[in-house]
Write a protein that holds these residues in place. Structure first.
Motif, short mmCIF file in Angstrom:
data_model
loop_
_atom_site.label_atom_id
_atom_site.label_comp_id
_atom_site.label_asym_id
_atom_site.label_seq_id
_atom_site.Cartn_x
_atom_site.Cartn_y
_atom_site.Cartn_z
N ILE A 18 0.84 -1.20 0.00
CA ILE A 18 0.00 0.00 0.00
C ILE A 18 0.88 1.25 0.00
O ILE A 18 0.64 2.20 -0.76
CB ILE A 18 -0.97 -0.02 1.19
N ALA A 19 1.92 1.26 0.85
CA ALA A 19 2.83 2.40 0.89
C ALA A 19 3.56 2.58 -0.43
O ALA A 19 3.75 3.70 -0.91
CB ALA A 19 3.83 2.23 2.04
N LEU A 20 3.96 1.47 -1.06
CA LEU A 20 4.64 1.54 -2.36
C LEU A 20 3.73 2.13 -3.43
O LEU A 20 4.15 2.93 -4.25
CB LEU A 20 5.13 0.15 -2.77
N PHE A 21 2.46 1.75 -3.40
CA PHE A 21 1.50 2.31 -4.36
C PHE A 21 1.38 3.82 -4.18
O PHE A 21 1.43 4.59 -5.15
CB PHE A 21 0.13 1.64 -4.20
N ILE A 22 1.22 4.27 -2.94
CA ILE A 22 1.08 5.71 -2.67
C ILE A 22 2.35 6.45 -3.08
O ILE A 22 2.29 7.53 -3.67
CB ILE A 22 0.72 5.96 -1.19
N GLU A 23 3.51 5.87 -2.78
CA GLU A 23 4.78 6.49 -3.17
C GLU A 23 4.91 6.60 -4.69
O GLU A 23 5.42 7.59 -5.20
CB GLU A 23 5.96 5.69 -2.62
N THR A 24 4.44 5.59 -5.41
CA THR A 24 4.50 5.63 -6.87
C THR A 24 3.61 6.73 -7.42
O THR A 24 3.98 7.45 -8.36
CB THR A 24 4.11 4.27 -7.46
N VAL A 25 2.44 6.91 -6.83
CA VAL A 25 1.54 7.98 -7.26
C VAL A 25 2.16 9.35 -6.95
O VAL A 25 2.10 10.27 -7.76
CB VAL A 25 0.15 7.82 -6.60
N LYS A 26 2.79 9.48 -5.77
CA LYS A 26 3.42 10.75 -5.40
C LYS A 26 4.61 11.09 -6.29
O LYS A 26 4.96 12.25 -6.43
CB LYS A 26 3.90 10.71 -3.95
N ALA A 27 5.23 10.08 -6.90
CA ALA A 27 6.44 10.30 -7.69
C ALA A 27 6.18 11.02 -9.00
O ALA A 27 7.13 11.41 -9.68
CB ALA A 27 7.13 8.97 -7.98
N ALA A 28 4.94 11.23 -9.38
CA ALA A 28 4.62 11.88 -10.65
C ALA A 28 4.97 13.36 -10.65
O ALA A 28 5.04 13.98 -11.70
CB ALA A 28 3.15 11.70 -10.99
N GLY A 29 5.23 13.93 -9.50
CA GLY A 29 5.59 15.34 -9.43
C GLY A 29 7.04 15.55 -9.81
O GLY A 29 7.83 14.62 -9.93
N SER A 30 7.41 16.80 -9.98
CA SER A 30 8.81 17.12 -10.31
C SER A 30 9.30 18.31 -9.47
O SER A 30 10.27 18.96 -9.84
CB SER A 30 8.95 17.42 -11.80
N GLY A 31 8.65 18.55 -8.35
CA GLY A 31 9.04 19.67 -7.50
C GLY A 31 10.14 19.30 -6.52
O GLY A 31 10.64 18.19 -6.48
N THR A 32 10.50 20.27 -5.70
CA THR A 32 11.56 20.09 -4.72
C THR A 32 11.18 19.04 -3.69
O THR A 32 12.02 18.22 -3.29
CB THR A 32 11.86 21.43 -4.01
N ALA A 33 9.92 19.03 -3.26
CA ALA A 33 9.49 18.05 -2.26
C ALA A 33 9.60 16.63 -2.81
O ALA A 33 9.99 15.71 -2.09
CB ALA A 33 8.04 18.34 -1.84
N THR A 34 9.31 16.45 -4.07
CA THR A 34 9.42 15.12 -4.69
C THR A 34 10.87 14.67 -4.74
O THR A 34 11.18 13.51 -4.45
CB THR A 34 8.81 15.14 -6.10
N ILE A 35 11.77 15.56 -5.08
CA ILE A 35 13.19 15.23 -5.13
C ILE A 35 13.70 14.88 -3.73
O ILE A 35 14.47 13.94 -3.56
CB ILE A 35 14.01 16.39 -5.74
N MET A 36 13.27 15.63 -2.73
CA MET A 36 13.65 15.32 -1.34
C MET A 36 13.12 13.94 -0.94
O MET A 36 13.82 13.17 -0.27
CB MET A 36 13.08 16.39 -0.40
N ASN A 37 11.91 13.62 -1.36
CA ASN A 37 11.33 12.32 -1.07
C ASN A 37 12.18 11.20 -1.66
O ASN A 37 12.40 10.17 -1.02
CB ASN A 37 9.90 12.24 -1.60
N HIS A 38 12.67 11.38 -2.88
CA HIS A 38 13.49 10.35 -3.51
C HIS A 38 14.80 10.16 -2.77
O HIS A 38 15.27 9.04 -2.59
CB HIS A 38 13.76 10.69 -4.97
#
Length: 167
Positions: free
Chosen positions: A92-112
């Motif tokens: 479930i967490a992996l699915f949510i993380e994959t959906v969140k990865a569609a962004g290209s902002g600073t928060a997304t890069i920090m998440n990676h």
């Protein structure tokens, strides 16, 4: 009649320009308040932390202990252990993380970056600590690797698409 098509074209161009200006101003549909924190926090750490707590307190036996079982119509008994539930939580967490990865902002890069840190910690625990050398933890560690790789790849593809649209 011919001018109606031109008007639709210009309305589309104006909407595109407004969307670009909103993105540049930081209003690109992001939530106010805690939205950025949610985007930075790697959710794959939740099943890893739960596994760590259970493994340290109860050992490997606690992870493989059966929580409940159901008798199926075929007569076989289906058992669900705590490790199985942690794998489901990880999916479930992996699915949510994959959906969140569609962004290209600073928060997304920090998440990676934080997701990669979670993977490195999981790999170290798997290799160095005996109670983490289980199949359940290996699957969770593999999910953190998939989260890291998919996050970077999806963000690169989304950024490339955004550049193509902006041109």
């Amino acid at each position: 009649m011919a001018n109606g098509g031109d008007q639709g074209f210009f309305l589309g161009m104006m909407a595109s320009r407004r969307a670009r200006e909103r993105r540049a101003a930081g209003e690109g549909g992001q939530q106010r308040g805690g939205g950025a924190l949610f985007n930075i926090f790697p959710l794959m750490i939740i099943p890893v932390i739960i596994y760590s707590i259970v493994a340290v307190i109860g050992g490997q036996e606690a992870v493989s202990s059966v929580l409940f079982s159901l008798t199926m119509v075929s007569g076989e008994e289906w058992r669900l252990s705590l490790g199985d539930i942690l794998v489901i939580l990880g999916l479930i967490a992996l699915f949510i993380e994959t959906v969140k990865a569609a962004g290209s902002g600073t928060a997304t890069i920090m998440n990676h970056g934080l997701s990669m840190l979670v993977f490195v910690v999981c790999l170290a625990l798997f290799l160095l600590v005996g109670s983490f050398a289980t199949s359940v933890f290996f699957i969770l560690m593999s999910m953190t690797l998939i989260d890291t790789l998919a996050g970077f790849i999806i963000t690169i593809v989304a950024a490339r698409r955004d550049l193509a649209v902006a041109e």
